[in-house]
Design a protein around this motif. Structure first.
Motif, mmCIF file in Angstrom:
data_model
loop_
_atom_site.group_PDB
_atom_site.id
_atom_site.type_symbol
_atom_site.label_atom_id
_atom_site.label_comp_id
_atom_site.label_asym_id
_atom_site.label_seq_id
_atom_site.Cartn_x
_atom_site.Cartn_y
_atom_site.Cartn_z
ATOM 1 N N HIS A 1 5.223 -2.230 6.103
ATOM 2 C CA HIS A 1 5.074 -1.312 4.958
ATOM 3 C C HIS A 1 6.107 -0.188 5.070
ATOM 4 O O HIS A 1 5.737 0.981 5.272
ATOM 5 N N PRO A 2 7.389 -0.523 4.942
ATOM 6 C CA PRO A 2 8.439 0.481 5.188
ATOM 7 C C PRO A 2 8.407 1.662 4.228
ATOM 8 O O PRO A 2 8.891 2.748 4.570
ATOM 9 N N ASP A 3 7.837 1.493 3.042
ATOM 10 C CA ASP A 3 7.826 2.583 2.057
ATOM 11 C C ASP A 3 6.507 3.349 2.043
ATOM 12 O O ASP A 3 6.348 4.294 1.261
ATOM 13 N N ALA A 4 5.551 2.945 2.872
ATOM 14 C CA ALA A 4 4.225 3.565 2.837
ATOM 15 C C ALA A 4 4.198 4.847 3.672
ATOM 16 O O ALA A 4 5.013 5.049 4.582
ATOM 17 N N PHE A 5 3.244 5.706 3.354
ATOM 18 C CA PHE A 5 2.966 6.895 4.166
ATOM 19 C C PHE A 5 2.071 6.435 5.312
ATOM 20 O O PHE A 5 0.985 5.887 5.091
ATOM 21 N N ALA B 1 0.840 -1.198 0.000
ATOM 22 C CA ALA B 1 0.000 0.000 0.000
ATOM 23 C C ALA B 1 0.874 1.246 0.000
ATOM 24 O O ALA B 1 1.956 1.269 0.585
ATOM 25 N N ASP B 2 0.386 2.290 -0.661
ATOM 26 C CA ASP B 2 1.082 3.575 -0.659
ATOM 27 C C ASP B 2 0.802 4.346 0.628
ATOM 28 O O ASP B 2 1.653 5.106 1.104
ATOM 29 N N VAL B 3 -0.408 4.169 1.157
ATOM 30 C CA VAL B 3 -0.792 4.823 2.407
ATOM 31 C C VAL B 3 -1.357 3.768 3.345
ATOM 32 O O VAL B 3 -2.154 2.918 2.930
ATOM 33 N N VAL B 4 -0.938 3.808 4.607
ATOM 34 C CA VAL B 4 -1.476 2.920 5.639
ATOM 35 C C VAL B 4 -2.133 3.792 6.705
ATOM 36 O O VAL B 4 -1.527 4.750 7.192
#
Length: 439
Positions: free
Chosen positions: A76-80, A47-50
């Motif tokens: 989700h280390p790369d998610a916002f 996911a891009d956003v959590v």
């Protein structure tokens, strides 16, 4: 903080802790993201956003929220990463201190979430946008949920609580009572019915206080009557209502409007007057019992469920025995039993005579046994009777599960020919082996 370029379409996932109100708010925000081009995905997908929607009813609720936030940051280390909800409202600094959190929202301004995400991305600096809850003056409208199952919808009509029970942090997390404008509630209910929902559940933080802040001639009874008359609405179910809020007008609406489900959730919390006083609950056991007797005499067979807290500070064995006796006498169709949990920031957390966990566990076990017997006694009254079941889900094997109007959970075996479908209203004779007790 994620520095990934916005993909098209972007994705968002929600992890929701706590109550049904939280769940409703997460679903509404999911719709807001969908309206703005996002895909809503599960928490196990990239996911891009959590968004983590937190709970803070107990100290363990806060700890569970922190664990969940850290787990989602790791997954989700790369998610916002957005954290919102009751725990975020009461402890924004703690959450902002967790590495990987980008934005902290409380229980206000949820509708501005996309603007706030954009702002934080531009500034490249984690941010808390939590405002003091006592500034909240109006009910926050969130989008109509359009892509959930078409079986049962939740309609939030109210926010906040002015009661300040000594064990409860919720007024500090949700703020003062704010009622939804009645026209907005009715309009959304009409849209839900038009979309195919068979049942609408009215919910809020303190549902029975609806209307007290509107300065008009509106209260819960008037709203229930307006909703119950919507053409095509099969069931209107009321969520938790406090004992002292059952006005004659509300009782009339419950008893005399066929769409209103014969099922009420009325929190008892304790069956001992001494402990009710320490809890700052504004009724006596006698008043509670009189209400139950009035409702059951006016509508025989009505289901009444309740909440009971055991092991409140200062609860003696005699106090607990009084609770057992009260519960036995009320004929509840279901009882949620909670051991008292100390919540920092509430008066009861500082009370002397805190009850040892071992005693609380023993009392929970004893009350659960009474609860099971009470539920079985209630369900037994309906075995062999014709009931209407709203099918909520169907297993891969074709077994249907749903509830009656009075909230008995029923499982129906596979149907020959045409399989069961979610959203069907089915009349059947209730059989013992199709009833799920404590389900």
């Amino acid at each position: 903080m994620s520095t990934l370029q916005q993909k098209n379409p972007a994705s968002v996932c929600f992890v929701t802790l706590g109550c049904k109100v939280n769940q409703t708010e997460s679903e509404a925000l999911g719709q807001l993201f969908r309206n703005n081009g996002y895909h809503v995905v599960s928490s196990t997908e990239k996911a891009d956003v959590v968004v983590v929607n937190t709970c803070t009813v107990t100290n363990t609720g806060g700890a569970k929220s922190r664990q969940t936030i850290r787990r989602m940051v790791k997954a989700h280390p790369d998610a916002f990463m957005v954290v919102m909800g009751c725990y975020a409202q009461t402890a924004p600094g703690e959450i902002l201190g967790i590495a990987g959190v980008d934005l902290v929202l409380g229980t206000q301004d949820r509708g501005k979430i996309l603007e706030l995400i954009d702002q934080v991305k531009k500034e490249q600096q984690p941010k808390s946008s939590v405002r003091t809850i006592w500034d909240a003056k109006t009910f926050e409208e969130l989008p109509l949920i359009e892509e959930e199952s078409r079986t049962r919808a939740t309609l939030k009509i109210q926010e906040g609580c002015n009661q300040f029970c000594t064990y409860c942090i919720i007024p500090y997390a949700r703020g003062p009572v704010r009622s939804r404008i009645p026209e907005n509630a009715v309009t959304e209910a009409e849209k839900l019915v038009a979309a195919g929902y068979k049942e609408i559940v009215l919910t809020g933080i303190h549902t029975g206080s609806y209307g007290e802040d509107l300065g008009e001639d509106w209260d819960l009874a008037r709203l229930v009557k307006a909703l119950a008359q919507i053409k095509g609405l099969h069931r209107l179910r009321l969520s938790s209502i406090e004992p002292m809020e059952f006005t004659p007008e509300l009782i009339d609406a419950i008893i005399n409007y066929p769409a209103v489900c014969p099922h009420l959730h009325i929190p008892l919390q304790c069956g001992s007057d001494a402990i009710l006083t320490r809890m700052k609950r504004p009724y006596t056991v006698k008043e509670f019992k009189e209400l139950i007797q009035r409702l059951t005499s006016l509508q025989p067979g009505i289901a009444i469920t309740t909440d009971v807290i055991v092991g409140f500070p200062g609860e003696t064995e005699q106090n607990f025995q009084e609770t057992l006796e009260t519960v036995r006498s009320c004929g509840f169709s279901g009882i949620h039993v909670f051991p008292y949990s100390k919540r920092e920031g509430t008066p009861a957390a500082k009370y002397p005579e805190q009850i040892p966990n071992k005693i609380k566990e023993e009392r929970v076990k004893a009350l659960l046994e009474v609860a099971r017997e009470s539920q079985e006694d209630y369900v037994r009254r309906f075995i062999g009777q014709r009931v209407e079941v709203l099918i909520e889900r169907v297993s891969p094997e074709g077994v249907a599960a749903g509830h009656t109007g009075n909230y008995i959970q029923v499982h129906l075996p596979p149907r020959e020919g045409k399989p069961w479908e979610g959203g069907e209203l089915v009349e059947c004779v209730l059989e013992k082996n199709h009833v799920r007790v404590n389900g």
